[in-house]
Design an enzyme around this catalytic site. Structure first.
Site, short mmCIF file in Angstrom:
data_model
loop_
_atom_site.label_atom_id
_atom_site.label_comp_id
_atom_site.label_asym_id
_atom_site.label_seq_id
_atom_site.Cartn_x
_atom_site.Cartn_y
_atom_site.Cartn_z
N ASP A 230 0.89 -1.16 0.00
CA ASP A 230 0.00 0.00 0.00
C ASP A 230 0.93 1.21 0.00
O ASP A 230 2.11 1.10 0.38
CB ASP A 230 -0.94 0.00 1.20
CG ASP A 230 -2.11 0.97 0.98
OD1 ASP A 230 -2.00 1.84 0.07
OD2 ASP A 230 -3.11 0.88 1.69
C1 BGC Z 1 -4.87 3.47 0.15
C2 BGC Z 1 -4.97 2.53 -1.04
C3 BGC Z 1 -4.73 3.29 -2.31
C4 BGC Z 1 -3.37 3.96 -2.23
C5 BGC Z 1 -3.01 4.77 -3.46
C6 BGC Z 1 -3.58 4.25 0.13
O1 BGC Z 1 -3.55 5.22 1.14
O2 BGC Z 1 -4.97 2.75 1.35
O3 BGC Z 1 -6.22 1.90 -1.06
O4 BGC Z 1 -4.82 2.44 -3.41
O5 BGC Z 1 -3.35 4.84 -1.12
O6 BGC Z 1 -3.78 5.91 -3.54
#
Ligand code: BGC
Length: 807
Positions: A230
């Site tokens: 993530d």
């Molecule tokens: C979120 C993800 C997301 C990623 C990119 C993160 O903070 O938890 O779900 O895909 O950011 O934006």
């Protein structure tokens, strides 16, 4: 094109290491001299969020217009695999047009509590339904040769301290509830990427979790794709690579590439392991690149129409006394609610996207019923958060002139935000007051809800109909209007329980935990598994949803009445549409072990189908239950086991509307396998109805003492300490200011928007190391210097800080 292995043999160590992290926020790196292209990965999951500006910024509100489909809550309520496949396919087509190689989603985390701020992005409280929906989504997107990212792996069920919280969960719940949906999606659809979650599970960060990544995902489930962090979830780069975390996102100058190179050079990391990671990354890049070489234009009108169908199928008719709905032609309607003109249709955070058009309920109802039949009043302030008696008075006045009143209420946008959990399940007071005031003067009141997660309904008995429209995406209003007027027969069913009140929810006493850990003391008893076990009344049960027609179930037949634990069982029955309207029915199959020696839920969903039936039509349905449908996870052998005994097979229209029952007796060949006492713990066999579990009892099922959840005064801060926990120190306070400044230059969002709220909570809760994700003013050496200063070694820290400043 050369294959990945040949390319790897031509790459330098530096090139290989550099490929293991991205190029800025949204791309993989390319290597020109070897013809390796860079591809884009960007957010979903209910639409494509491809930002327009500089890719080193996060521009939450500025993205290329793309179809906004209903969010996952709504999609799951369709229980329609084909429809979710179609949504995925449409997303894949939009990625092809926009040259995006991987769309980040679906989210398959379990809804442990209705309070989770991101529940609108997740499917269900049930792992089988969640897994099946995720599988269909992935299959749909990947049918276009575009990749997905199944997220957030794993056990990421709250936003509170999501970047550092350590989830303490027992092995039974881990496998039977929290991993089971991911397992279905991985085995059934092989997503190109799996995104590891931010949090820790039982003491280890997901990004470097040998059990979750290496043993379970890759070895046990046979996962062939790559694991990506993530955004900002990387902790120790070398540990992570060793257990199979290939790609770090975003790609920033945080010293991790250098660490990989040094680890190979020192012999701490085998180069062959790095090669393996690079191979998976290259395979993904080339697959995506091949697709994106060809130009593609999608049909925006067709996608809008699909979004409308999904919204209509995901809307759940919760109540319909005296057939208040559908509304007949030439009825005088009072339509109330600011959301009817300014719809709630998606949540805030990384999934916020920019639809090219946005339908609203007022226009859609006028379009169907005619302007002359509809009077409108907002009833509450535009955001729904402030109370204004004059708006209610006006709404009551126009209601008195109407034959029926439709009130559109829901959760204001600041209640459904990534990074922020709700603290209660109530609608704003002004909305509850509006409903009460109108219900006091009218006997035909229909409430239409726009929200991504359950709310309490103190007025449930005073209104005649309730339609849960969820967050319906750009065409949601049309889908809801179609149901209101009977153009579409409702067929959505709840993918989650609506409790009467927050205090009834299973994790009420053991959520959100913090500052360090959250203990999942309710174990398997999540959602209906809890309410059924303790026989608690609910507002609306899992699987519930009404129709404008009736269905009769009959002729239940089992392929055998006795079997071994290694065989499958085929369950056959009929469903007939006995009403006057064409309609769809979600038939649900539950398995209920009768006298297990281990603790188990009363019943669990193990099959479902969605049928489309004309009046008078009858269909025969056949579903096969594999041995796994009867099994529990034996924590002694770390494997699934089927116990001997009787199992009731329940077929129903909801989890609490069982229409047919039969019994199968299993004589299991696994009876000799020993079962640890913890799997039979008496407190979990007779689970307390208030959901409260003592520390001792929880320790008994996890098999060890609970880690401390206390912040100890004077405790050494580390790179993993959240900024909020450093505020005792002047340097910590200065750092927060600095971070605030730095993030504001990187993450662009309107300061009054719910996304700005998300950023605020993120800054507090982010561990110090994630600072490096947001740019270059600080480097790792400087951070370590600052840490020393926070920890009281002021001069040593300052000297390191100054020394590192120009590196
Ligand atoms: C979120 C993800 C997301 C990623 C990119 C993160 O903070 O938890 O779900 O895909 O950011 O934006």
């Amino acid at each position: 094109m050369e294959n990945s292995q040949t390319l790897i043999s031509k790459m330098t160590l530096e090139e290989k290491a550099s490929l293991c992290s991205g190029l800025g926020f949204w791309h993989t790196k390319g290597i020109e001299r070897l013809g390796i292209p860079s591809i884009m990965l960007t957010d979903g999951p209910h639409g494509l969020r491809k930002q327009i500006g500089d890719s080193d910024l996060v521009e939450l509100e500025d993205s290329v217009p793309a179809t906004c489909f209903p969010t996952a809550s709504t999609q799951a309520a369709t229980w329609n695999r084909e429809l979710i496949f179609m949504v995925g396919k449409a997303l894949g087509e939009e990625c092809r047009q926009e040259k995006v190689g991987v769309i980040l989603g679906p989210g398959a985390n379990i809804k442990r509590t209705p309070l989770c701020g991101r529940n609108f992005e997740y499917f269900s409280e049930d792992p089988f339904l969640s897994g099946e929906m995720a599988k269909s989504h992935i299959q749909g997107v990947q049918s276009q040769e575009v990749g997905t990212s199944l997220k957030h792996y794993a056990v990421n069920n709250q936003e509170y301290r999501r970047m550092t919280i350590d989830v303490i969960v027992d092995q039974r719940a881990l496998h039977e509830i929290y991993l089971a949906g991911f397992e279905i999606a991985v085995k059934g659809a092989q997503p190109w990427t799996v995104m590891c979650a931010y949090n820790k599970v039982n003491g280890t960060y997901c990004c470097e979790h040998p059990y979750l990544l290496e043993e379970t995902l890759k070895e046990e489930w046979g996962y062939e794709g790559l694991v990506v962090t993530d955004w900002g979830a990387m902790n120790e780069r070398i540990d992570a690579l060793k257990v199979g975390l290939e790609l770090e996102m975003p790609g920033v100058d945080n010293g991790n590439t250098e660490k990989l190179i040094a680890a190979v050079q020192s012999g701490d990391l085998e180069e062959a392991l790095l090669d393996k990671a690079v191979e998976r990354i290259l395979d993904m890049i080339f697959k995506a690149h091949k697709t994106l070489e060809e130009d593609y234009i999608y049909d925006a009108e067709a996608h809008h129409a699909l979004a409308r169908d999904v919204a209509a199928e995901g809307a759940v008719l919760l109540k319909n006394d005296a057939n208040a709905l559908p509304i007949k032609k030439n009825t005088r309607i009072a339509l109330l609610g600011a959301f009817a003109k300014a719809p709630r249709y998606q949540g805030a955070g990384s999934s916020t996207m920019n639809p090219p058009r946005l339908d609203n309920l007022y226009d859609e109802m006028v379009h169907i019923a005619g302007q002359e039949n509809i009077t409108y009043a907002p009833g509450y302030s535009p955001k729904g958060t402030t109370h204004d008696k004059s708006l209610i008075d006006k709404a009551v006045e126009i209601s008195k002139q109407a034959d029926i009143v439709v009130i559109n209420v829901g959760l204001p946008d600041i209640f459904e935000v990534e990074g922020l959990d709700r603290t209660h399940l109530q609608l704003p007071e002004s909305l509850n007051k509006l409903i009460a005031a109108v219900a006091a003067v009218h006997s035909k009141v229909v409430v239409v809800l726009s929200n991504g997660s359950p709310v309490e309904m103190p007025w449930v008995d005073n209104v005649q109909a309730i339609l849960e429209g969820y967050l319906g995406g750009q065409a949601g209003a049309g889908g809801v209007a179609d149901i209101i007027f009977g153009i579409t027969n409702p067929s959505g069913k709840l993918a989650e329980t609506f409790p009467i009140k927050l205090e009834d929810t299973p994790s009420y006493h053991h959520y959100p935990g913090g500052p360090k850990t959250v203990e999942y003391r309710e174990s398997l008893y999540v959602g209906y598994r809890f309410y059924d076990k303790v026989e608690k009344e609910v507002l609306f049960p899992f699987g519930h949803g009404l129709s404008y027609t009736n269905f009769e179930y009959g002729d239940l037949h089992l392929s055998q009445e006795k079997m071994t634990g290694q065989e499958s069982l085929t369950v056959t029955f009929t469903v007939k549409n006995t009403g006057n309207n064409t309609g769809k029915e979600v038939v649900q199959l539950y398995v209920s072990p009768q006298a297990p020696t281990v603790f188990r839920p009363t019943k669990e969903l193990k099959g479902f189908e969605k049928l489309d039936l004309q009046p008078g039509d009858e269909k025969t349905i056949s579903m096969t239950l594999s041995p796994r449908a009867f099994a529990f996870y034996n924590t002694g052998i770390h494997d699934w086991q089927v116990e001997s005994g009787s199992y009731r097979i329940l077929v129903g229209a909801s989890s609490r509307d069982i229409r047919l029952e039969a019994e199968v007796t299993i004589a299991s060949t696994q009876d000799g396998v020993s079962i640890p006492d913890r799997d039979r713990h008496p407190v979990y066999i007779n689970f307390p109805s208030n959901g409260r579990v003592s520390q001792e009892d929880f320790q008994a099922i996890i098999g060890h003492k609970l880690p401390s959840n206390e912040l100890i005064e004077g405790e050494t801060c580390t790179l993993n300490t959240p900024i909020a926990d450093m505020q005792h120190s002047l340097i910590g306070r200065m750092l927060r200011k600095q971070i605030n400044k730095q993030i504001q230059t990187i993450v662009k969002t309107d300061p009054d928007s719910p996304n700005a709220l998300m950023m605020k909570s993120m800054i507090n809760e982010m561990p110090l190391r994630t600072l490096l994700m947001f740019g270059s003013e600080l480097n790792r050496g400087m951070l370590e210097g600052l840490l020393m200063m926070i920890n009281g070694k002021f001069f040593k820290g300052l000297s390191l800080l100054l020394k590192s400043r120009n590196k």
